[in-house]
Design a protein around this motif. Structure first.
Motif, mmCIF file in Angstrom:
data_model
loop_
_atom_site.group_PDB
_atom_site.id
_atom_site.type_symbol
_atom_site.label_atom_id
_atom_site.label_comp_id
_atom_site.label_asym_id
_atom_site.label_seq_id
_atom_site.Cartn_x
_atom_site.Cartn_y
_atom_site.Cartn_z
ATOM 1 N N TYR A 1 39.836 28.382 90.207
ATOM 2 C CA TYR A 1 39.640 29.620 90.956
ATOM 3 C C TYR A 1 38.315 29.584 91.714
ATOM 4 O O TYR A 1 38.243 29.996 92.873
ATOM 5 N N ASP A 2 37.287 29.062 91.066
ATOM 6 C CA ASP A 2 35.984 28.939 91.741
ATOM 7 C C ASP A 2 36.094 28.046 92.979
ATOM 8 O O ASP A 2 35.507 28.349 94.024
ATOM 9 N N ASN A 3 36.860 26.957 92.839
ATOM 10 C CA ASN A 3 37.048 26.075 93.990
ATOM 11 C C ASN A 3 37.738 26.799 95.132
ATOM 12 O O ASN A 3 37.365 26.657 96.290
ATOM 13 N N LEU A 4 38.741 27.610 94.760
ATOM 14 C CA LEU A 4 39.462 28.388 95.766
ATOM 15 C C LEU A 4 38.505 29.347 96.482
ATOM 16 O O LEU A 4 38.509 29.456 97.707
ATOM 17 N N LEU A 5 37.667 30.015 95.671
ATOM 18 C CA LEU A 5 36.744 30.992 96.263
ATOM 19 C C LEU A 5 35.728 30.306 97.177
ATOM 20 O O LEU A 5 35.321 30.866 98.183
ATOM 21 N N GLN A 6 35.342 29.094 96.793
ATOM 22 C CA GLN A 6 34.408 28.336 97.641
ATOM 23 C C GLN A 6 34.903 28.253 99.078
ATOM 24 O O GLN A 6 34.133 28.331 100.021
ATOM 25 N N GLN A 7 36.248 28.081 99.206
ATOM 26 C CA GLN A 7 36.802 27.939 100.554
ATOM 27 C C GLN A 7 36.893 29.278 101.274
ATOM 28 O O GLN A 7 36.814 29.339 102.494
ATOM 29 N N ILE A 8 37.082 30.354 100.502
ATOM 30 C CA ILE A 8 37.331 31.654 101.118
ATOM 31 C C ILE A 8 36.043 32.401 101.447
ATOM 32 O O ILE A 8 35.886 32.979 102.510
ATOM 33 N N LYS B 1 38.257 42.702 101.916
ATOM 34 C CA LYS B 1 38.591 41.541 102.747
ATOM 35 C C LYS B 1 38.614 40.215 101.990
ATOM 36 O O LYS B 1 39.587 39.472 102.041
ATOM 37 N N ILE B 2 37.530 39.940 101.272
ATOM 38 C CA ILE B 2 37.408 38.620 100.655
ATOM 39 C C ILE B 2 38.313 38.514 99.436
ATOM 40 O O ILE B 2 38.985 37.503 99.229
ATOM 41 N N GLY B 3 38.371 39.592 98.650
ATOM 42 C CA GLY B 3 39.263 39.603 97.497
ATOM 43 C C GLY B 3 40.719 39.495 97.913
ATOM 44 O O GLY B 3 41.524 38.829 97.257
ATOM 45 N N MET B 4 41.049 40.140 99.043
ATOM 46 C CA MET B 4 42.426 40.094 99.533
ATOM 47 C C MET B 4 42.781 38.672 99.967
ATOM 48 O O MET B 4 43.877 38.191 99.696
ATOM 49 N N ALA B 5 41.837 38.007 100.611
ATOM 50 C CA ALA B 5 42.075 36.620 101.016
ATOM 51 C C ALA B 5 42.299 35.748 99.784
ATOM 52 O O ALA B 5 43.191 34.885 99.774
ATOM 53 N N ALA B 6 41.515 36.002 98.720
ATOM 54 C CA ALA B 6 41.693 35.244 97.482
ATOM 55 C C ALA B 6 43.060 35.556 96.872
ATOM 56 O O ALA B 6 43.765 34.650 96.421
ATOM 57 N N ALA B 7 43.441 36.848 96.881
ATOM 58 C CA ALA B 7 44.725 37.245 96.313
ATOM 59 C C ALA B 7 45.877 36.583 97.050
ATOM 60 O O ALA B 7 46.836 36.109 96.437
ATOM 61 N N GLU B 8 45.772 36.505 98.372
ATOM 62 C CA GLU B 8 46.848 35.886 99.155
ATOM 63 C C GLU B 8 47.042 34.423 98.771
ATOM 64 O O GLU B 8 48.164 33.940 98.662
ATOM 65 N N GLN B 9 45.903 33.744 98.539
ATOM 66 C CA GLN B 9 45.995 32.343 98.103
ATOM 67 C C GLN B 9 46.679 32.256 96.737
ATOM 68 O O GLN B 9 47.470 31.348 96.485
ATOM 69 N N LEU B 10 46.360 33.211 95.847
ATOM 70 C CA LEU B 10 46.963 33.198 94.515
ATOM 71 C C LEU B 10 48.460 33.496 94.591
ATOM 72 O O LEU B 10 49.252 32.929 93.849
#
Lengths: 336, 119, 155
Positions: free
Chosen positions: C17-24, A240-249
């Motif tokens: 990337y860390d900043n992005l993860l902070q939000q997610i 879930k969380i990795g997928m959300a990060a991937a979508e942002q990327l």
């Protein structure tokens, strides 16, 4: 220098795309209870699978999955020219031991959870290169065997975090043949090892998401394809969380993630199964591919699939030593 | 009744501190670090004379957390030092904690041999 | 021409990337975790106090009562680990099940149990100390140090 089969930086396109003529998926009890239970070939009802140790159970699971796959084409192990397999355990013992019993010429692979794609890519290249005509690509993982190697003992009371992934007990095997009917492996992109400085062993998804994004972007760039070329792009176990990060990327890279993007780690289990972020392990995307996904291709629900299996390439030792988690992703295009 | 309530309060508070440490240092601090940290902190605070008051107030609320085990080691050592000098520094801790350590090893071994992990 | 340092670029990329993860990333449920840890940890200590009060009421000395209470709690921690309940509780209670001495017993048994197939000597026997070992090392080291300081200052 440029070979006729290579496109762009990291992608290969097959002149004679190998055919997936048979495949099967064997999963554990938890995976069988999940949303795709009926799409797997066999569900083992006990984590020991009639063996004395979890490690033996994992070996048996892989071996039986391969045998089942061959039996669908009425083959025996002697009919197969090469086995490409890997798993999560130290020295990839589950695959080594399965290969010992099957007596198929064997190359062991390690790509952590990306192994299914690694074996498919390697197998397809060897076949298109004209070396072999019948290859089995397989991978497996066992929850308890890997948990004990990578994390805490199972009976230790340790709080899980929302980003923790549940290593799947599952195995998948695919028989690739030079001819015949079925879905074909048409192209593949070999990933680079990407490390974005993540160190949390309880959050592999976020460590692997940049690798998935990099490989997917490279794949589309190398082939000059538009992002809606595939009916489904599926990453392997970002959860879930990795997928959300991937979508942002993806959005950052100018790719449109939705609606034809999903992740095997998210798909494999239900929210109610207590797996936190979702599934992981070599078996996760192997079983999703060999179960529901290939079934959808055969049924005509989708015709072009891009499987992007991701793997986290650390070991418990490197993590103890404070190293960050390097990750990889390989993309395999499977088209009907 | 009072002692039972105080045990709940002090014991709960010590666990709460551990939880806050883990939540704010994720993923660096593991349960193993918490155990080592508590026994060390208990031993040091005890040496400074700060742990005994907590035991007086909280009873098992202060002795059952692993910091209480550190306290036991330090107090055993200090008492033995008074009697035997430098030899006591080496023997006192083990003497005081003998029952607990032996119980942990023996029960731990027996239980581990009898039961199998899930799965 | 000014070529950007690749290390520096990588650092910026990681920071982004860390900043992005902070939000997610979901925030850990600190409040819920704390309530669980406090309650379960408190209840374990409370159970110990009940045992200790009972022992004291039989006329036992304070030191003996305290020892037997600890030993009983260690036994219970080991037993509940063996029957597979302690880890379930620990998933919710976190530090509430780690900090009490029952958590020490849990860590010992959990590590040992899984290595039975590796034999009773280097499997169970050695693994028994994978968590207990460091804990005892630090406990003893500090206690001895304090003892030596006392020897030094009183002589």
């Amino acid at each position: 220098m440029a070979s006729g089969k290579k496109r762009g930086k990291q992608t290969v396109v097959f002149d004679n795309p190998p055919v997936l003529t048979a495949w099967s998926a064997v999963v554990g009890p938890k995976e069988g209870d999940g949303p795709w239970g009926k799409d797997f070939d066999f569900i083992i009802d006990d984590y020991m699978f009639g063996e004395k140790t979890w490690e033996k159970a994992e070996t048996k699971m892989l071996r039986e999955t391969i045998k089942l796959t061959l039996s669908k084409r009425f083959f025996t192990p002697e009919d197969v020219e090469l086995l490409l397999a890997g798993d999560l355990l130290n020295q990839t013992v589950s695959s080594n031991f399965a290969a010992r019993e099957l007596q198929i010429p064997y190359l062991g692979l390690y790509g952590a959870c990306s192994t299914m794609a690694e074996s498919l890519v390697t197998g397809s290249m060897l076949m298109d290169g004209g070396f072999f005509e019948r290859v089995v690509a397989a991978s497996c993982s066992h929850h308890y065997a890997s948990y004990r190697q990578y994390r805490f003992p199972t009976e230790q009371g340790v709080q899980s975090t929302p980003s923790t992934q549940w290593t799947a007990t599952a195995a998948g095997a695919i028989l690739l043949e030079a001819g015949g009917t079925g879905p074909r492996v048409t192209s593949a992109t070999i990933g680079k090892v990407i490390d974005m400085g993540q160190t949390d062993m309880a959050d592999m998804g976020c460590a692997m998401a940049p690798a998935a994004a990099d490989t997917i972007k490279t794949h589309f760039d190398d082939l000059g394809r538009s992002t809606d070329y595939y009916d489904l792009v599926v990453t392997g176990d970002l959860a879930k969380i990795g997928m959300a990060a991937a979508e942002q990327l993806f959005i950052r890279d100018g790719l449109v993630p939705k609606p034809n993007y999903s992740d095997c780690g998210v798909l494999l289990y239900d929210e109610t199964q207590g797996v936190d972020a979702g599934g992981s392990g070599c078996g996760c995307c192997a079983a999703m591919l060999c179960g529901p996904l290939l079934k959808k291709i055969v049924n005509g629900d989708i015709s072009k699939l891009l499987l992007v299996a991701t793997g986290a390439l650390m070991s418990p030792t490197t993590s103890f030593q404070g190293e960050s988690i390097p990750a990889i992703a390989h993309a395999v295009a499977i088209e009907m | 009744m009072g002692s039972i309530f105080m045990a709940f309060l002090i014991g709960g508070a010590l666990c709460l501190i551990g939880q806050l440490i883990m939540d704010f240092t994720k993923p660096a601090v593991t349960p193993g670090h918490i155990l080592v940290g508590y026994i060390t902190a208990g031993a040091v605070l005890s040496g400074l004379g700060l742990y005994q008051p907590l035991v007086d107030i909280g009873g098992t609320g202060a002795t059952i957390p692993l910091s209480g085990f550190g306290h036991l080691l330090t107090q055993g050592t200090l008492k033995a030092v008074e009697q035997k000098g430098i030899l006591g520094a080496l023997s006192g801790g083990a003497e005081a904690a003998a029952a607990g350590i032996t119980a942990a090893i023996v029960f731990g071994y027996i239980i581990a041999v009898i039961f199998n992990p899930k799965g | 021409m000014n070529v950007p340092n690749p290390d520096k670029l990588k650092k910026i990329e990681i920071q982004e990337y860390d900043n992005l993860l902070q939000q997610i990333k979901p925030k850990p449920a600190i409040f819920t975790n704390c309530v669980w840890a406090f309650t379960v940890g408190g209840l374990i200590c409370m159970l110990a106090q009940i045992i200790q009060n009972y022992l004291l009421s039989t006329g036992m000395s304070k030191i003996d009562a305290s020892s037997i209470t600890s030993v009983t709690m260690i036994f219970l921690g080991a037993l509940f680990t063996g029957i597979g309940i302690y880890d379930e509780l620990g998933k919710k209670a976190g530090a509430g099940t780690i900090v009490p001495i029952t958590g020490f017993a849990n860590a010992i048994v959990a590590s040992a149990m899984e290595f039975k197939r590796e034999g009773y000597v280097f499997g169970v026997g050695a693994r028994l100390f994978s968590v207990a070992g460091p804990t005892l090392v630090f406990g003893f080291a500090v206690a001895v140090l304090i003892g030596l300081i006392k020897v030094f200052f009183t002589s």
